[in-house]
Design an enzyme around this catalytic site. Structure first.
Site, PDB file in Angstrom:
ATOM      1  N   HIS A 100       0.907  -1.260   0.006  1.00 37.61           N
ATOM      2  CA  HIS A 100      -0.173  -0.016  -0.044  1.00 37.61           C
ATOM      3  C   HIS A 100       0.817   1.339   0.008  1.00 37.61           C
ATOM      4  O   HIS A 100       2.185   1.087   0.356  1.00 37.61           O
ATOM      5  CB  HIS A 100      -0.924  -0.078   1.319  1.00 37.61           C
ATOM      6  CG  HIS A 100      -0.144   0.046   2.496  1.00 37.61           C
ATOM      7  ND1 HIS A 100       0.484   1.246   3.150  1.00 37.61           N
ATOM      8  CD2 HIS A 100      -0.081  -1.071   3.290  1.00 37.61           C
ATOM      9  CE1 HIS A 100       1.072   0.730   4.316  1.00 37.61           C
ATOM     10  NE2 HIS A 100       0.744  -0.379   4.558  1.00 37.61           N
TER      11      HIS A 100
ATOM     12  N   GLU B 296      -2.083  -7.035   7.413  1.00 34.88           N
ATOM     13  CA  GLU B 296      -0.573  -6.905   8.266  1.00 34.88           C
ATOM     14  C   GLU B 296      -0.439  -7.746   9.456  1.00 34.88           C
ATOM     15  O   GLU B 296      -1.704  -8.180   9.999  1.00 34.88           O
ATOM     16  CB  GLU B 296      -0.294  -5.365   8.631  1.00 34.88           C
ATOM     17  CG  GLU B 296       1.049  -5.026   9.140  1.00 34.88           C
ATOM     18  CD  GLU B 296       2.188  -5.555   8.244  1.00 34.88           C
ATOM     19  OE1 GLU B 296       2.291  -6.782   7.927  1.00 34.88           O
ATOM     20  OE2 GLU B 296       2.826  -4.790   7.663  1.00 34.88           O
TER      21      GLU B 296
END
Length: 208
Positions: A12, A85
């Site tokens: 990202h 994550e």
């Protein structure tokens, strides 16, 4: 038919916590203006590879990055929690300096107190990538949008690297990507890592 599917693992764009060097983990932090600009720069490059599917972590920093590519390609983005994550336990929200001061031994081992085991992260990311690959043809390209530590853990597992060698791969920068392709004998090989320019076209004959 010989397996020729490829996988782009795309991190990202930048968030304020990235800029402040804070451990984000599964805290849902949005892209900042720079991060959105990074995604808008990278998306047209990745679109030129003609991806067949885009799968993303459901955390907003990844999902927003993925949607920029979705808008560029016309592809719907599939969200998968398996790409989140690594959960950082007591480290989430703390800066690198704070972590090193309070937990020097754990920091050296990258083992956050109360956090998620990195091997488990690699397993769930690999599973999510396998689910994504089911969406593309045998000669297709899957773009997976996720997070630095989680994507590296997944790549390590796909390459068959043992846990004590997980640092062989360097970090992924914001909005940079890695490209995986198939081995002739089965399994995966790393074709590009931490790239920010258009990956080169490769064929199985490049092994010769």
């Amino acid at each position: 038919m010989t397996e020729t599917r490829r996988v782009v693992c795309w991190r990202h764009g930048q968030t304020e916590w990235n800029a402040e060097k804070r451990f984000q983990g599964q805290t849902d932090i949005a892209l900042n203006e720079r991060g959105l600009a990074q995604a808008r720069r990278a998306a047209p490059l990745l679109a030129r590879l003609r991806p067949d599917a885009v799968v993303s972590s459901d955390l907003s920093r990844a999902a927003t990055t993925a949607q920029v590519l979705g808008s560029e390609t016309g592809l719907a983005v599939t969200l998968d929690k398996g790409l989140r994550e690594r959960f950082g336990g007591e480290w989430e929200g703390l800066t690198t300096a704070e972590i090193r001061e309070r937990w020097p031994e754990e920091d050296a081992r990258m083992e956050p107190p109360g956090g998620e085991d990195i091997s488990a992260v690699g397993e769930r990311v690999q599973d999510a990538i396998e689910r994504g690959l089911a969406l593309v043809p045998e000669d297709g390209l899957l773009v997976v949008v996720g997070h630095g530590a989680a994507l590296r853990a997944g790549i390590n597992r796909m390459l068959g690297l043992p846990p004590d060698r997980r640092q062989v791969l360097g970090p992924l920068g914001n909005c940079s990507w890695s490209l995986l392709g198939p081995l002739r004998a089965g399994g995966w090989r790393l074709l590009e890592h931490n790239a920010a320019s258009l990956p080169e076209k490769r064929t199985l004959s490049d092994d010769r």
